[in-house]
Enzyme design. Structure first.
Site, short mmCIF file in Angstrom:
data_model
loop_
_atom_site.label_atom_id
_atom_site.label_comp_id
_atom_site.label_asym_id
_atom_site.label_seq_id
_atom_site.Cartn_x
_atom_site.Cartn_y
_atom_site.Cartn_z
N ASP A 150 13.29 -15.45 -19.46
CA ASP A 150 12.36 -15.72 -18.36
C ASP A 150 12.51 -14.59 -17.35
O ASP A 150 13.52 -14.48 -16.66
CB ASP A 150 12.72 -17.09 -17.74
N ARG B 85 -11.05 -21.54 -25.77
CA ARG B 85 -9.65 -21.94 -25.93
C ARG B 85 -8.92 -20.95 -26.83
O ARG B 85 -7.79 -20.57 -26.58
CB ARG B 85 -9.56 -23.38 -26.48
N TYR C 55 15.38 -22.76 -13.40
CA TYR C 55 14.35 -23.45 -12.62
C TYR C 55 14.35 -24.93 -12.99
O TYR C 55 14.33 -25.28 -14.18
CB TYR C 55 12.99 -22.79 -12.87
N LYS D 85 3.98 -16.10 -9.82
CA LYS D 85 4.88 -15.50 -8.84
C LYS D 85 4.53 -14.02 -8.60
O LYS D 85 3.45 -13.73 -8.15
CB LYS D 85 6.32 -15.70 -9.31
O1 P1T Z 1 5.16 -23.00 -11.80
P1 P1T Z 1 4.94 -22.38 -13.14
O2 P1T Z 1 3.93 -21.28 -13.15
O3 P1T Z 1 4.69 -23.41 -14.21
O4 P1T Z 1 6.31 -21.64 -13.54
C1 P1T Z 1 7.50 -22.34 -13.79
C2 P1T Z 1 8.68 -21.44 -13.55
C3 P1T Z 1 9.31 -20.86 -14.64
N1 P1T Z 1 10.36 -20.03 -14.49
C4 P1T Z 1 10.85 -19.74 -13.28
C5 P1T Z 1 12.02 -18.81 -13.14
C6 P1T Z 1 10.26 -20.28 -12.13
O5 P1T Z 1 10.77 -19.96 -10.94
C7 P1T Z 1 9.15 -21.16 -12.27
C8 P1T Z 1 8.52 -21.82 -11.10
N2 P1T Z 1 9.32 -21.82 -9.97
C9 P1T Z 1 9.02 -22.37 -8.75
C10 P1T Z 1 7.88 -23.02 -8.49
C11 P1T Z 1 10.05 -22.20 -7.73
O6 P1T Z 1 9.77 -22.38 -6.54
O7 P1T Z 1 11.18 -21.85 -8.09
#
Ligand code: P1T
Length: 393
Positions: A184, A60, A112, A209
């Site tokens: 972000d 962790r 998001y 992503k």
């Molecule tokens: O899904 P995760 O890895 O927890 O990430 C969240 C997140 C944070 N910031 C942005 C700009 C994002 O697009 C996302 C996740 N977005 C999607 C799942 C989507 O389809 O837009």
């Protein structure tokens, strides 16, 4: 000492395309010379005497595969420290845990849906106050700053309206008021935009992503330059424990090595698709920062190397049913949440990624019922255009 504290980079002289492959990495694994870092699938590490270990005590607080990823991420974002988490939202959650009840956050109003939900449904309950502000004109931000303001949170381009926020201008405001600026960088990746160089304090990624790039892993990351801030975030990582596993760290490390070539093709295909949609008679509006008539196109030109593969568009008549019919008819694009993988995805923000935002709020931001979001992949662009042609009609 937490091994993650060693996530310093030594390759400042390397160009970006070299850093994606070598940045922050030991070139040869000391054990057997493996070219890729091994997946250290272990929860704990043998000690010869209490405290007698090789830099890792418990996974962790630190794991060698995760550390290799954290160093790579620090390198490509021109930061000093990378801190990896189990998802993008877990990374944002860690940033918010730097705050306390009574503190205030100013965030982009178009962001998001999951981030909005985390802010409003979790952290508002803990007494943190959020102001959701349209930051296209950065002059408005200062109206919301007071002595409780501790964090400005920016997405640019925003998800899903593709608004562009001037990172340098927001950083100047943040510095003037001694407020942290988090960006972000999920939609752009460091291939297109490097917020730490523009004055941000924290860069955040949903590495799920583009960084992972193959839709096979969930992972989040923070990258910072300041060691005091890094120590606070490593503490949250260890104390709250929302870490990513070694296998997932490995997958993102593998993804990073082709980031620059994938992004180049995402951008090329994105441009072709955006231009096709813009001239289509049944399309009302296309949101893509590469168009000269995009409201902040000049800022995009300034702070981004190219304009990316994320595009949103509305069909004429703003019909919910028609938008659903289009996304259901696509054959090469997959109807799915998420973005940034090699394969093209299409989504309907109002009923999918942004359903956690009320319809009133969505309409105010521009997330109308007919809005469709595309993550343009790296397939042959002619197949993508044909697919859109048959689905839109
Ligand atoms: O899904 P995760 O890895 O927890 O990430 C969240 C997140 C944070 N910031 C942005 C700009 C994002 O697009 C996302 C996740 N977005 C999607 C799942 C989507 O389809 O837009």
């Amino acid at each position: 000492m937490n091994s993650s504290y060693c996530a310093k980079i030594k390759e400042k002289h390397m160009k970006f395309n070299t850093k994606t492959i070598h940045g922050g990495q030991q070139n040869i694994d000391p054990a057997y010379g493996s070219v890729m870092p091994p997946i250290y699938q272990t929860s704990t590490y043998a000690q010869t005497t209490p405290g007698g270990h090789k830099g890792f005590e418990y996974s962790r607080s630190g794991n060698p595969t995760r550390s290799a990823l954290e160093s790579a991420l620090a390198s490509i974002e021109n930061g000093e420290f990378g801190i990896a988490f189990g998802s993008g939202l877990a990374a944002i959650d860690a940033v918010l845990k730097l705050l306390k009840a009574g503190d205030e956050v100013i965030s982009t109003n178009d962001l998001y849906g999951g981030t909005y939900r985390l802010f409003t449904k979790i952290f508002e309950g803990f007494g943190i106050k959020f102001h959701f502000v349209n930051m296209e004109n950065t002059n408005k931000i200062e109206e919301y700053i007071n002595s409780n303001t501790k964090l400005i949170w920016v997405e640019t381009p925003t998800n899903p309206m593709m608004k562009i926020i001037d990172i340098k201008a927001v950083a100047t405001i943040a510095k003037k008021h001694n407020v942290l600026l988090g960006v972000d960088n999920t939609f752009t990746t460091p291939y297109l935009q490097q917020p730490l160089d523009l004055g941000a304090d924290i860069v955040m990624h949903s590495a799920t992503k583009y960084l992972g790039g193959h839709s096979d892993v969930l992972l989040g990351a923070l990258i910072v330059k300041d060691s005091e801030l890094a120590n606070k975030l490593y503490f949250v990582q260890k104390a709250s424990g929302a870490v990513c596993g070694p296998q997932d760290s490995f997958l993102v490390l593998r993804g990073l090595k082709t980031l620059h070539v994938r992004m180049q093709r995402h951008c090329e295909n994105g441009r072709t698709v955006a231009e096709y949609l813009a001239q289509h008679q049944k399309i009302e509006r296309v949101y893509w920062p590469g168009f000269e008539n995009h409201p902040n196109h000049n800022i995009a030109r300034e702070q981004m190397k190219d304009f990316g593969g994320m595009i949103s568009f509305e069909t004429k008549g703003n019909s919910f049913e028609r938008a659903i019919r289009i996304v259901e008819s696509l054959k090469v694009f997959t109807l799915a949440e998420s973005l940034g993988g090699v394969e093209s995805l299409a989504g309907h923000p109002a009923s999918m990624t942004h359903a956690s935002i009320s319809k009133d709020e969505r309409d105010k931001i521009g997330i109308v019922d007919s809005l469709i979001r595309l993550s343009v992949g790296i397939e042959d662009v002619e197949d993508l255009i044909e697919d859109l042609k048959q689905a839109i009609g």
